[in-house]
Motif scaffolding. Structure first.
Motif, mmCIF file in Angstrom:
data_model
loop_
_atom_site.group_PDB
_atom_site.id
_atom_site.type_symbol
_atom_site.label_atom_id
_atom_site.label_comp_id
_atom_site.label_asym_id
_atom_site.label_seq_id
_atom_site.Cartn_x
_atom_site.Cartn_y
_atom_site.Cartn_z
ATOM 1 N N ASP A 114 19.264 40.706 13.411
ATOM 2 C CA ASP A 114 20.467 40.332 14.144
ATOM 3 C C ASP A 114 21.717 40.293 13.270
ATOM 4 O O ASP A 114 22.825 40.522 13.761
ATOM 5 N N TYR A 115 21.565 39.940 12.016
ATOM 6 C CA TYR A 115 22.712 39.716 11.143
ATOM 7 C C TYR A 115 22.551 40.525 9.861
ATOM 8 O O TYR A 115 21.456 40.620 9.314
ATOM 9 N N TRP A 116 23.685 41.034 9.381
ATOM 10 C CA TRP A 116 23.683 41.881 8.188
ATOM 11 C C TRP A 116 24.789 41.452 7.241
ATOM 12 O O TRP A 116 25.874 41.041 7.667
ATOM 13 N N GLY A 117 24.479 41.615 5.956
ATOM 14 C CA GLY A 117 25.516 41.445 4.957
ATOM 15 C C GLY A 117 26.288 42.737 4.772
ATOM 16 O O GLY A 117 25.992 43.754 5.400
ATOM 17 N N GLN A 118 27.255 42.687 3.872
ATOM 18 C CA GLN A 118 28.134 43.838 3.652
ATOM 19 C C GLN A 118 27.551 44.841 2.662
ATOM 20 O O GLN A 118 28.044 45.956 2.556
ATOM 21 N N GLY A 119 26.522 44.430 1.951
ATOM 22 C CA GLY A 119 25.870 45.328 1.005
ATOM 23 C C GLY A 119 26.358 45.141 -0.420
ATOM 24 O O GLY A 119 27.501 44.735 -0.649
ATOM 25 N N THR A 120 25.481 45.454 -1.354
ATOM 26 C CA THR A 120 25.837 45.428 -2.776
ATOM 27 C C THR A 120 25.260 46.677 -3.432
ATOM 28 O O THR A 120 24.108 47.046 -3.178
ATOM 29 N N GLN A 121 26.056 47.309 -4.271
ATOM 30 C CA GLN A 121 25.641 48.575 -4.881
ATOM 31 C C GLN A 121 24.737 48.322 -6.080
ATOM 32 O O GLN A 121 25.051 47.488 -6.944
ATOM 33 N N VAL A 122 23.638 49.030 -6.118
ATOM 34 C CA VAL A 122 22.742 49.035 -7.278
ATOM 35 C C VAL A 122 22.669 50.471 -7.790
ATOM 36 O O VAL A 122 22.321 51.385 -7.038
ATOM 37 N N THR A 123 23.031 50.648 -9.045
ATOM 38 C CA THR A 123 22.995 51.969 -9.655
ATOM 39 C C THR A 123 22.144 51.904 -10.912
ATOM 40 O O THR A 123 22.395 51.077 -11.791
#
Length: 126
Positions: A114-123
């Motif tokens: 139902d709910y999502w965060g904005q995301g974080t980049q992993v490289t």
């Protein structure tokens, strides 16, 4: 609201710990999943955990390297990522699913959350 943190640029073999912090008292009763999406690829579940922490699920390619855990007192879910590989490079998202208190289950499909965060980049560089 879900907020991810902890992403960054690391070399292959190194570790990162992602955090997913939530506001609201009911987060402790949500199943939570960590997903990732690389450019040109579909979003896939990396790990998932039931609200109690008693049940967990891992993508085959991360088993033995990643660990999902949660601290319900702090409304936070973690993803410890060890022995990172270049193929782990992606944007990582956390997601919460309500309505799982009695079933105490996790979900593995994005549509079930139902709910999502904005995301974080992993490289991960080789």
């Amino acid at each position: 609201q879900l907020v991810e943190s902890g992403g960054g640029l690391v070399q292959a073999g190194e570790s990162l710990r992602l955090s997913c912090a939530a506001s609201g008292r009911t987060f402790s009763r949500y199943a939570v999943g960590w997903f990732r999406q690389a450019p040109g690829k579909e979003r896939e579940v990396v790990a998932a955990i039931s609200w109690s922490g008693g049940s967990t699920h891992y993508l085959d390619s991360v088993k033995g390297r990643f660990t999902i855990s949660r601290d319900n007192a702090k409304n936070t879910v973690f993803l410890q990522m060890n022995s990172l590989k270049p193929e782990d490079t992606a944007v990582y998202y956390c997601a919460g699913a309500s309505g799982t208190y009695y079933s105490n289950r996790y979900f593995t499909r994005p549509l079930e959350y139902d709910y999502w965060g904005q995301g974080t980049q992993v490289t991960v560089s080789s």
